[in-house]
Design a protein around this motif. Structure first.
Motif, PDB file in Angstrom:
ATOM      1  N   HIS A 209      42.058  18.046  27.540  1.00 24.46           N
ATOM      2  CA  HIS A 209      41.403  18.552  26.333  1.00 24.46           C
ATOM      3  C   HIS A 209      39.903  18.288  26.362  1.00 24.46           C
ATOM      4  O   HIS A 209      39.132  18.992  25.706  1.00 24.46           O
ATOM      5  CB  HIS A 209      42.004  17.885  25.093  1.00 24.46           C
ATOM      6  CG  HIS A 209      43.401  18.312  24.804  1.00 24.46           C
ATOM      7  ND1 HIS A 209      44.155  17.756  23.799  1.00 24.46           N
ATOM      8  CD2 HIS A 209      44.197  19.247  25.394  1.00 24.46           C
ATOM      9  CE1 HIS A 209      45.346  18.318  23.777  1.00 24.46           C
ATOM     10  NE2 HIS A 209      45.397  19.219  24.743  1.00 24.46           N
TER      11      HIS A 209
ATOM     12  N   THR B 126      50.391  20.120  18.433  1.00 25.09           N
ATOM     13  CA  THR B 126      50.660  21.162  19.404  1.00 25.09           C
ATOM     14  C   THR B 126      51.745  22.109  18.913  1.00 25.09           C
ATOM     15  O   THR B 126      52.661  21.694  18.188  1.00 25.09           O
ATOM     16  CB  THR B 126      51.059  20.551  20.762  1.00 25.09           C
ATOM     17  OG1 THR B 126      51.234  21.594  21.729  1.00 25.09           O
ATOM     18  CG2 THR B 126      52.340  19.740  20.656  1.00 25.09           C
ATOM     19  N   TYR B 127      51.637  23.358  19.313  1.00 27.02           N
ATOM     20  CA  TYR B 127      52.594  24.405  18.941  1.00 27.02           C
ATOM     21  C   TYR B 127      52.779  24.534  17.436  1.00 27.02           C
ATOM     22  O   TYR B 127      53.801  25.036  16.974  1.00 27.02           O
ATOM     23  CB  TYR B 127      53.948  24.176  19.622  1.00 27.02           C
ATOM     24  CG  TYR B 127      53.887  24.203  21.124  1.00 27.02           C
ATOM     25  CD1 TYR B 127      53.460  25.344  21.805  1.00 27.02           C
ATOM     26  CD2 TYR B 127      54.227  23.083  21.875  1.00 27.02           C
ATOM     27  CE1 TYR B 127      53.384  25.366  23.190  1.00 27.02           C
ATOM     28  CE2 TYR B 127      54.148  23.104  23.271  1.00 27.02           C
ATOM     29  CZ  TYR B 127      53.732  24.255  23.911  1.00 27.02           C
ATOM     30  OH  TYR B 127      53.651  24.274  25.276  1.00 27.02           O
TER      31      TYR B 127
END
Length: 208
Positions: free
Chosen positions: A52, A76-77
């Motif tokens: 990242h 995330t997601y």
């Protein structure tokens, strides 16, 4: 006492193998859960396209630039939190993703947080599951794992790499896939499962 910060002030690829068998303890929500780490992945910041922090310092990645020993949590997601141990020299971004572990204390709390788990071995089998068992979320980002007063601490760390150490390519990334920077304990039932369709990776014995 939590581990000394200087033990984490090294490159992620050196810290990651030493975290296998380390214990992370959480008292978030006034409930204690401790997890023995069995699988991790190293990310080397601006030198690693899969990190990242590859494109430099941003509000999101600021904690990754140090000092070492802090928790880097990311969403995330659109549904899961994942946790990393920040390492490397202060000012140089690096982190180790906590991929899987064994709940060794607070199993009942972990079961309440992960009611879908069929077995205790599945409670923290995967990075999002591990973070859920520890009760981590946005408020956990930046927590000092080396401070005895912190709600989340790195409570212990083996003095040397385990004889059961294995290494291989990282999973779930689209760049820098060939780096053997995922480390896990051989035959441990809590190591995360791999899906077909390119996610499964060959096991490679680590260099000494």
């Amino acid at each position: 006492m939590p581990v000394a910060r200087e033990l984490l002030a090294r490159p992620a690829v050196r810290v990651a193998p030493r975290l296998l068998g380390a214990v992370v303890g959480s008292d978030i929500g006034g409930q204690h859960v401790a997890i023995r780490l069995t699988e991790v992945e190293a990310y080397e910041g601006i030198d690693d396209p899969a990190s990242h922090a590859f494109r430099g310092l941003t509000p999101r990645t600021a904690v990754m630039f140090g000092p070492p020993g802090h928790l880097y949590c990311y969403f995330t997601y659109g549904m899961h939190w994942c946790a990393n141990v920040v390492c490397g020299p202060d000012g140089r971004a690096a982190a180790v993703l906590l991929r899987a572990g064994e709940v060794i204390d607070g199993v009942e709390v972990a079961r309440l947080r992960r009611p879908a788990a069929r077995r205790d071995a599945d409670l923290a089998r995967g990075p999002a599951r591990l973070a859920t068992c520890l009760g981590l979320d946005a408020a956990s980002n930046g927590i000092d794992l080396c401070d005895p007063a912190s709600p989340v601490r790195l409570e212990s760390m083996p003095s040397r790499a385990s004889a059961a150490l294995m290494s291989g390519p990282r999973v779930g990334i689209s760049v820098a896939q060939g780096h053997p920077w995922r480390f896990w304990l051989r035959d441990d039932p809590t190591v995360s499962a791999f899906r077909t369709g390119g996610r499964k990776q060959a096991r490679i014995d680590p260099a000494d």
